[in-house]
Design a protein around this motif. Structure first.
Motif, PDB file in Angstrom:
ATOM      1  N   SER A 113       0.844  -1.188   0.000  1.00 19.14           N
ATOM      2  CA  SER A 113       0.000   0.000   0.000  1.00 19.14           C
ATOM      3  C   SER A 113       0.878   1.237   0.000  1.00 19.14           C
ATOM      4  CB  SER A 113      -0.888   0.040   1.245  1.00 19.14           C
ATOM      5  OG  SER A 113      -1.821  -0.997   1.219  1.00 19.14           O
ATOM      6  N   VAL A 114       0.392   2.279  -0.659  1.00 22.62           N
ATOM      7  CA  VAL A 114       1.089   3.557  -0.654  1.00 22.62           C
ATOM      8  C   VAL A 114       0.113   4.630  -0.187  1.00 22.62           C
ATOM      9  CG1 VAL A 114       2.739   2.963  -2.458  1.00 22.62           C
ATOM     10  CG2 VAL A 114       0.567   3.975  -3.086  1.00 22.62           C
ATOM     11  N   LYS A 115       0.649   5.684   0.342  1.00 17.13           N
ATOM     12  CA  LYS A 115      -0.170   6.780   0.838  1.00 17.13           C
ATOM     13  C   LYS A 115      -0.178   7.893  -0.196  1.00 17.13           C
ATOM     14  CE  LYS A 115      -0.686   9.640   4.912  1.00 17.13           C
ATOM     15  NZ  LYS A 115      -0.160   9.948   6.245  1.00 17.13           N
ATOM     16  N   THR A 116      -1.340   8.521  -0.384  1.00 16.34           N
ATOM     17  CA  THR A 116      -1.462   9.621  -1.327  1.00 16.34           C
ATOM     18  C   THR A 116      -2.404  10.671  -0.754  1.00 16.34           C
ATOM     19  OG1 THR A 116      -1.807  10.179  -3.654  1.00 16.34           O
ATOM     20  CG2 THR A 116      -3.379   8.642  -2.666  1.00 16.34           C
ATOM     21  N   THR A 117      -2.390  11.833  -1.347  1.00 17.11           N
ATOM     22  CA  THR A 117      -3.273  12.919  -0.930  1.00 17.11           C
ATOM     23  C   THR A 117      -4.176  13.274  -2.096  1.00 17.11           C
ATOM     24  OG1 THR A 117      -1.580  13.801   0.539  1.00 17.11           O
ATOM     25  CG2 THR A 117      -3.352  15.303  -0.107  1.00 17.11           C
ATOM     26  N   LEU A 118      -5.448  13.435  -1.806  1.00 15.85           N
ATOM     27  CA  LEU A 118      -6.423  13.833  -2.819  1.00 15.85           C
ATOM     28  C   LEU A 118      -7.125  15.099  -2.370  1.00 15.85           C
ATOM     29  CD1 LEU A 118      -8.151  10.389  -3.396  1.00 15.85           C
ATOM     30  CD2 LEU A 118      -6.461  11.466  -4.868  1.00 15.85           C
ATOM     31  N   ARG A 119      -7.462  15.940  -3.317  1.00 17.56           N
ATOM     32  CA  ARG A 119      -8.288  17.115  -3.037  1.00 17.56           C
ATOM     33  C   ARG A 119      -9.673  16.818  -3.586  1.00 17.56           C
ATOM     34  NH1 ARG A 119      -5.509  21.499  -1.273  1.00 17.56           N
ATOM     35  NH2 ARG A 119      -3.272  21.486  -1.648  1.00 17.56           N
ATOM     36  N   LEU A 120     -10.647  16.769  -2.679  1.00 17.19           N
ATOM     37  CA  LEU A 120     -12.028  16.456  -3.046  1.00 17.19           C
ATOM     38  C   LEU A 120     -12.941  17.564  -2.547  1.00 17.19           C
ATOM     39  CD1 LEU A 120     -12.068  12.727  -1.880  1.00 17.19           C
ATOM     40  CD2 LEU A 120     -11.858  13.552  -4.230  1.00 17.19           C
ATOM     41  N   PRO A 121     -14.063  17.762  -3.242  1.00 19.79           N
ATOM     42  CA  PRO A 121     -15.045  18.714  -2.718  1.00 19.79           C
ATOM     43  C   PRO A 121     -15.506  18.247  -1.328  1.00 19.79           C
ATOM     44  CG  PRO A 121     -15.594  18.092  -4.972  1.00 19.79           C
ATOM     45  CD  PRO A 121     -14.494  17.181  -4.519  1.00 19.79           C
ATOM     46  N   SER A 122     -15.646  19.184  -0.405  1.00 20.26           N
ATOM     47  CA  SER A 122     -15.992  18.817   0.971  1.00 20.26           C
ATOM     48  C   SER A 122     -17.314  18.071   1.052  1.00 20.26           C
ATOM     49  CB  SER A 122     -16.016  20.045   1.877  1.00 20.26           C
ATOM     50  OG  SER A 122     -16.951  20.983   1.422  1.00 20.26           O
ATOM     51  N   ARG A 123     -18.294  18.436   0.194  1.00 21.14           N
ATOM     52  CA  ARG A 123     -19.586  17.743   0.218  1.00 21.14           C
ATOM     53  C   ARG A 123     -19.416  16.274  -0.168  1.00 21.14           C
ATOM     54  NH1 ARG A 123     -20.705  15.996  -4.434  1.00 21.14           N
ATOM     55  NH2 ARG A 123     -19.987  17.073  -6.283  1.00 21.14           N
ATOM     56  N   LEU A 124     -18.507  15.981  -1.101  1.00 23.63           N
ATOM     57  CA  LEU A 124     -18.267  14.600  -1.528  1.00 23.63           C
ATOM     58  C   LEU A 124     -17.599  13.805  -0.411  1.00 23.63           C
ATOM     59  CD1 LEU A 124     -18.324  12.460  -3.757  1.00 23.63           C
ATOM     60  CD2 LEU A 124     -16.149  13.379  -4.575  1.00 23.63           C
ATOM     61  N   LEU A 125     -16.600  14.391   0.214  1.00 17.72           N
ATOM     62  CA  LEU A 125     -15.911  13.700   1.302  1.00 17.72           C
ATOM     63  C   LEU A 125     -16.848  13.445   2.476  1.00 17.72           C
ATOM     64  CD1 LEU A 125     -13.333  12.484   2.356  1.00 17.72           C
ATOM     65  CD2 LEU A 125     -12.656  14.750   3.169  1.00 17.72           C
ATOM     66  N   THR A 126     -17.671  14.419   2.810  1.00 18.23           N
ATOM     67  CA  THR A 126     -18.633  14.247   3.898  1.00 18.23           C
ATOM     68  C   THR A 126     -19.610  13.120   3.582  1.00 18.23           C
ATOM     69  OG1 THR A 126     -18.472  16.563   4.542  1.00 18.23           O
ATOM     70  CG2 THR A 126     -20.454  15.377   5.231  1.00 18.23           C
ATOM     71  N   ALA A 127     -20.116  13.111   2.357  1.00 15.64           N
ATOM     72  CA  ALA A 127     -21.080  12.075   1.956  1.00 15.64           C
ATOM     73  C   ALA A 127     -20.450  10.690   2.002  1.00 15.64           C
ATOM     74  CB  ALA A 127     -21.621  12.373   0.564  1.00 15.64           C
ATOM     75  N   VAL A 128     -19.243  10.566   1.511  1.00 16.07           N
ATOM     76  CA  VAL A 128     -18.607   9.242   1.483  1.00 16.07           C
ATOM     77  C   VAL A 128     -18.228   8.792   2.897  1.00 16.07           C
ATOM     78  CG1 VAL A 128     -16.186   9.869   1.064  1.00 16.07           C
ATOM     79  CG2 VAL A 128     -17.091   7.773   0.104  1.00 16.07           C
ATOM     80  N   ARG A 129     -17.869   9.709   3.758  1.00 15.80           N
ATOM     81  CA  ARG A 129     -17.587   9.341   5.153  1.00 15.80           C
ATOM     82  C   ARG A 129     -18.849   8.800   5.831  1.00 15.80           C
ATOM     83  NH1 ARG A 129     -13.790  14.413   6.965  1.00 15.80           N
ATOM     84  NH2 ARG A 129     -11.801  13.469   6.366  1.00 15.80           N
ATOM     85  N   HIS A 130     -19.972   9.478   5.628  1.00 16.34           N
ATOM     86  CA  HIS A 130     -21.239   9.005   6.212  1.00 16.34           C
ATOM     87  C   HIS A 130     -21.616   7.639   5.641  1.00 16.34           C
ATOM     88  CE1 HIS A 130     -22.438  12.453   8.641  1.00 16.34           C
ATOM     89  NE2 HIS A 130     -21.880  13.219   7.705  1.00 16.34           N
ATOM     90  N   ARG A 131     -21.425   7.471   4.346  1.00 17.19           N
ATOM     91  CA  ARG A 131     -21.734   6.179   3.710  1.00 17.19           C
ATOM     92  C   ARG A 131     -20.853   5.078   4.272  1.00 17.19           C
ATOM     93  NH1 ARG A 131     -24.133   5.088  -1.485  1.00 17.19           N
ATOM     94  NH2 ARG A 131     -24.176   2.838  -1.660  1.00 17.19           N
ATOM     95  N   ALA A 132     -19.580   5.384   4.477  1.00 16.26           N
ATOM     96  CA  ALA A 132     -18.652   4.402   5.041  1.00 16.26           C
ATOM     97  C   ALA A 132     -19.114   3.964   6.430  1.00 16.26           C
ATOM     98  CB  ALA A 132     -17.243   4.988   5.110  1.00 16.26           C
ATOM     99  N   ILE A 133     -19.511   4.921   7.235  1.00 14.37           N
ATOM    100  CA  ILE A 133     -20.007   4.594   8.584  1.00 14.37           C
ATOM    101  C   ILE A 133     -21.251   3.724   8.484  1.00 14.37           C
ATOM    102  CG2 ILE A 133     -21.075   5.581  10.654  1.00 14.37           C
ATOM    103  CD1 ILE A 133     -19.132   8.013  10.223  1.00 14.37           C
ATOM    104  N   ASP A 134     -22.184   4.113   7.605  1.00 10.70           N
ATOM    105  CA  ASP A 134     -23.430   3.350   7.441  1.00 10.70           C
ATOM    106  C   ASP A 134     -23.163   1.914   7.008  1.00 10.70           C
ATOM    107  OD1 ASP A 134     -24.849   5.619   8.127  1.00 10.70           O
ATOM    108  OD2 ASP A 134     -25.424   6.100   6.060  1.00 10.70           O
TER     109      ASP A 134
END
Length: 56
Positions: free
Chosen positions: A7-28
């Motif tokens: 595995s390698v580590k990387t940084t992505l720039r995403l719209p905050s609304r997208l990151l928030t939505a995917v974080r909630h989906r991950a939790i769900d």
């Protein structure tokens, strides 16, 4: 991901609304953000390449 892969580590720039939505989906779904991104990229790579032709 195979246990044999590195595995390698990387940084992505995403719209905050997208990151928030995917974080909630991950939790769900009881998944990590890393697992969702990995699944999404694997699915994307399985799709055919869409070549952009001239004049389109």
């Amino acid at each position: 991901m195979s246990n044999e892969e590195i595995s390698v580590k990387t940084t992505l720039r995403l719209p905050s609304r997208l990151l928030t939505a995917v974080r909630h989906r991950a939790i769900d779904e009881g998944l990590t953000l890393q697992a969702i991104v990995e699944q999404a990229l694997e699915a994307y790579l399985k799709t055919p390449i869409r070549l952009k032709g001239k004049g389109r």
